[in-house]
Design a protein around this motif. Structure first.
Motif, short mmCIF file in Angstrom:
data_model
loop_
_atom_site.label_atom_id
_atom_site.label_comp_id
_atom_site.label_asym_id
_atom_site.label_seq_id
_atom_site.Cartn_x
_atom_site.Cartn_y
_atom_site.Cartn_z
N VAL A 68 -0.88 -27.82 -50.89
CA VAL A 68 -1.07 -26.96 -49.72
C VAL A 68 0.11 -27.10 -48.76
N ILE A 69 0.51 -28.36 -48.46
CA ILE A 69 1.64 -28.58 -47.55
C ILE A 69 2.90 -27.96 -48.13
N MET A 74 6.94 -23.59 -48.19
CA MET A 74 7.67 -22.59 -48.96
C MET A 74 7.46 -21.19 -48.39
N LEU A 75 6.27 -20.93 -47.85
CA LEU A 75 6.03 -19.63 -47.24
C LEU A 75 6.91 -19.46 -46.00
N CYS A 76 7.03 -20.52 -45.20
CA CYS A 76 7.91 -20.46 -44.02
C CYS A 76 9.36 -20.26 -44.44
N VAL A 77 9.79 -21.01 -45.45
CA VAL A 77 11.17 -20.89 -45.92
C VAL A 77 11.41 -19.50 -46.51
N ALA A 78 10.42 -18.98 -47.24
CA ALA A 78 10.55 -17.65 -47.84
C ALA A 78 10.71 -16.58 -46.76
N LEU A 255 9.64 -11.62 -52.10
CA LEU A 255 9.61 -13.03 -51.71
C LEU A 255 8.22 -13.47 -51.29
N ILE A 256 7.63 -12.73 -50.37
CA ILE A 256 6.33 -13.12 -49.82
C ILE A 256 5.24 -13.03 -50.89
N ALA A 257 5.27 -11.98 -51.70
CA ALA A 257 4.27 -11.84 -52.77
C ALA A 257 4.38 -12.99 -53.77
N THR A 258 5.61 -13.39 -54.09
CA THR A 258 5.81 -14.50 -55.02
C THR A 258 5.15 -15.78 -54.52
N ILE A 259 5.39 -16.12 -53.26
CA ILE A 259 4.86 -17.37 -52.72
C ILE A 259 3.34 -17.33 -52.61
N VAL A 260 2.78 -16.25 -52.10
CA VAL A 260 1.33 -16.17 -51.92
C VAL A 260 0.62 -16.26 -53.27
N ILE A 261 1.09 -15.53 -54.26
CA ILE A 261 0.46 -15.56 -55.59
C ILE A 261 0.53 -16.95 -56.19
N THR A 262 1.68 -17.61 -56.08
CA THR A 262 1.83 -18.90 -56.75
C THR A 262 1.13 -20.03 -56.01
N ILE A 263 0.96 -19.94 -54.69
CA ILE A 263 0.17 -20.95 -53.99
C ILE A 263 -1.26 -20.96 -54.54
N VAL A 264 -1.84 -19.78 -54.66
CA VAL A 264 -3.21 -19.67 -55.19
C VAL A 264 -3.27 -20.19 -56.62
N LEU A 265 -2.28 -19.82 -57.43
CA LEU A 265 -2.27 -20.21 -58.84
C LEU A 265 -2.15 -21.72 -59.01
N TYR A 266 -1.21 -22.34 -58.29
CA TYR A 266 -1.00 -23.79 -58.46
C TYR A 266 -2.16 -24.61 -57.90
N LEU A 267 -2.76 -24.15 -56.83
CA LEU A 267 -3.95 -24.85 -56.34
C LEU A 267 -5.07 -24.79 -57.37
N ALA A 421 11.11 -20.58 -37.98
CA ALA A 421 12.37 -21.20 -38.42
C ALA A 421 12.44 -22.70 -38.11
N PRO A 422 12.16 -23.14 -36.87
CA PRO A 422 12.18 -24.59 -36.64
C PRO A 422 11.10 -25.35 -37.40
N ILE A 423 9.94 -24.71 -37.60
CA ILE A 423 8.89 -25.36 -38.39
C ILE A 423 9.38 -25.58 -39.82
N ALA A 424 10.02 -24.57 -40.40
CA ALA A 424 10.55 -24.70 -41.75
C ALA A 424 11.58 -25.82 -41.83
N PHE A 425 12.43 -25.92 -40.83
CA PHE A 425 13.47 -26.95 -40.79
C PHE A 425 12.85 -28.34 -40.72
#
Length: 544
Positions: A68-69, A74-78, A255-267, A421-425
């Protein structure tokens, strides 16, 4: 080699004029679905076949929190790279953006780290294929690492990845889109069948409880168990953005679709794995769980023989598809580094099909070196995971510099990025810090070699001292983070106990973020001609 700075008010040749010339041979054949397939095809590679096992070994059921973390980061970075990709779509953008915002020193360090982590991906995927293939090809894997014949087979696979890319981006896109469709169906089917056939909820409470090795182990697993490795494939969408149709629309969506789909998949995969491991395999705790082919072995134990063989077959498709995409993306990475002047200018050359073929060849040769000292999937990922996480930070400070210098057009600015941006950093810094000191110091030495390489380039080419000012914050960041890790609680001297060591690192990284953002803004504002030229190129790309 091109001089880095024309003068304090101008720009480098590689910052504008030569960029447009070098990119003209690239073919814009990638639409939304091809970009999404590139993102998903990279993320759903060998990572889904192995990461659930190694995360469970490191953290037990607390691995779910780590996913989850990692996913939120990765969503922030994406989102950061989505805006950068809209502002200036460019092949090799991950190493070009810091060149524009901070100059050669910052771009050299990040580009080196990016290349080192990326060039290890094709051999990692090839090693993953061979490790699963041991089920029907005895003698290629001995339970811990690839054998001689196994390494040879991995080399043949890597050559195949190069061949598919050599003949043009359109062939690459077709091959990858087909492979990605299969790669999504098989993991989803695996989740459903493992949960339906053998899910045991007591695995989350027995055998040491939710966090049998402590929460620090769970946090450290984000970089070393393959999670960062699994998620980072989303960046390949940015690397290919210079060959995209309508990039300002298609790149952020992909980018956003990739991250959202894979977060659900990997969890889902991690939960299914944790619940499916039988009691007998947990006799020695989660660290005693060991499967050569994790999901295929579990399916066989549960009596799902057909699923086991399906997974063995998919182990050829998933990692191979990811290897194909990373081979393409890292060629663009080298292409970008050559435009920066960090690598020889000859690597900017394209073949008749618009492919950086020389870059493909260089990466293939260098990738072979990974298979000799690191002849297994996990051993390669342990080294490259923390280096890959280091490359996330630069996007956040480049984003601020792009905005404040006027490069980012108002209609390409995403909402909330001044906060995201600062959260991602900060969070990406913490993920690096949470890696065990015994592993992190190696990654930091490898990353710091980029400074040595750049120093040689700077001395030979007579580059301007302003490049050093633009990148000084990154050198301080590397030194400071290494020192804090050495005295922290993650296998360090524990002079600063947990959780205060993480608090100190967060404060340190936030201060560096402010410094880096201001340095980038000053660097770009001193080069108004470069900014105008880049803005004109971006507008021209949008018009076409």
């Amino acid at each position: 080699m091109t001089s880095a700075n024309a003068d304090s008010r101008g720009s480098t040749a590689t910052d504008g004029d030569e960029t447009g010339v070098a990119d003209r041979g690239l073919r814009k054949d990638l639409g939304f679905w091809s970009l999404l397939a590139a993102g998903l095809g990279s993320v759903i590679g060998s990572g889904w076949l192995f990461s659930s096992l190694y995360a469970a070994q490191d953290a037990g059921p607390a691995a779910v929190l780590a996913w989850v973390i990692g996913g939120v980061l990765m969503l922030c970075v994406a989102l950061v790279f989505a805006e950068l990709g809209m502002a200036k779509p460019e092949s090799g953008g991950l190493v070009r953006y810091p060149m524009y915002s901070h100059g050669g020193l910052a771009a050299g360090i990040v580009g080196w780290a990016n290349w080192i982590s990326y060039v290890g991906n094709p051999p990692t995927e090839a090693a993953g294929v061979v490790q699963y293939a041991a089920a029907y090809l005895p003698g290629v894997y001995d339970g811990e690492q690839l054998t001689g014949p196994g390494i040879l087979l991995a080399v043949v696979l890597m050559a195949g990845f190069v061949a598919l890319n050599w003949f043009g981006v359109r062939l690459f896109a077709r091959a990858n889109t087909t492979a990605t469709a299969v790669k999504i169906v098989i993991p989803v089917l695996t989740i459903v069948l493992l949960v339906a056939s053998g899910f045991d909820a007591t695995n989350f409470t027995d055998h040491g409880g939710l966090a049998p090795y402590g929460w620090t182990a769970a946090l450290g697993s984000i970089a070393t168990a393959g999670m960062v490795f699994a998620y980072t494939g989303f960046r390949n969408v940015v690397e290919l953005s210079g060959e995209a149709r309508d990039p300002r629309r298609n790149v952020p969506r992909a980018l956003i679709a990739t991250i959202v789909i894979t977060i659900v998949l990997y969890l889902g995969l991690q939960l299914a794995f944790l619940g499916a491991v039988p009691d007998a395999a947990l006799a020695g705790g989660w660290r005693g769980v060991n499967f050569d082919s994790p999901f295929a072995d579990l399916a066989m134990i549960l009596g799902l023989t057909w699923l086991s063989w399906t997974l063995i077959a998919d182990s050829m498709i998933s990692p191979s598809g990811s290897g194909i995409v990373f081979t393409a993306a890292n060629a663009r990475n080298v292409f970008g580094l050559a435009k920066n002047g960090f690598f020889p200018g000859a690597l900017v050359a394209l073949n008749a099909r618009g492919v950086p073929a020389r870059a493909l060849a260089v990466n293939f040769v260098v990738g072979l070196a990974y298979l000799l000292p690191l002849p297994s999937w996990h051993s390669i990922v342990e080294v490259t995971g923390s280096i890959a996480a280091f490359t996330f930070q630069i996007g956040a400070v480049s984003l601020v510099a792009f905005r404040d210098s006027g490069l980012t057009a108002p209609d390409t600015r995403l909402r909330g990025m001044r906060v995201i941006a600062p959260i991602a950093f900060v969070v990406s810094t913490l993920i690096i810090f949470w890696v065990s000191w015994s592993e992190l110091w190696i990654a930091m030495i490898i990353t710091s070699l980029g400074i040595v390489v750049y120093a040689g380039i700077w001395l030979r080419s007579g580059r301007h001292t302003e490049e050093l000012t633009g990148g000084a914050w990154l050198v301080v960041y590397l030194v400071g983070l290494t020192a804090l890790s050495a005295i922290g609680s993650f296998d360090g001297a524990e002079l600063v106990p947990a959780p205060w060591d993480s608090v100190v690192v967060a404060a340190f990284s936030l201060a560096i973020y402010v410094w880096g953002a201001r340095a980038g803004t000053a660097y770009m504002r001193a080069r108004p001609e470069m900014v105008r030229r880049l803005r004109a190129q971006a507008d021209a790309d949008r018009a076409t």
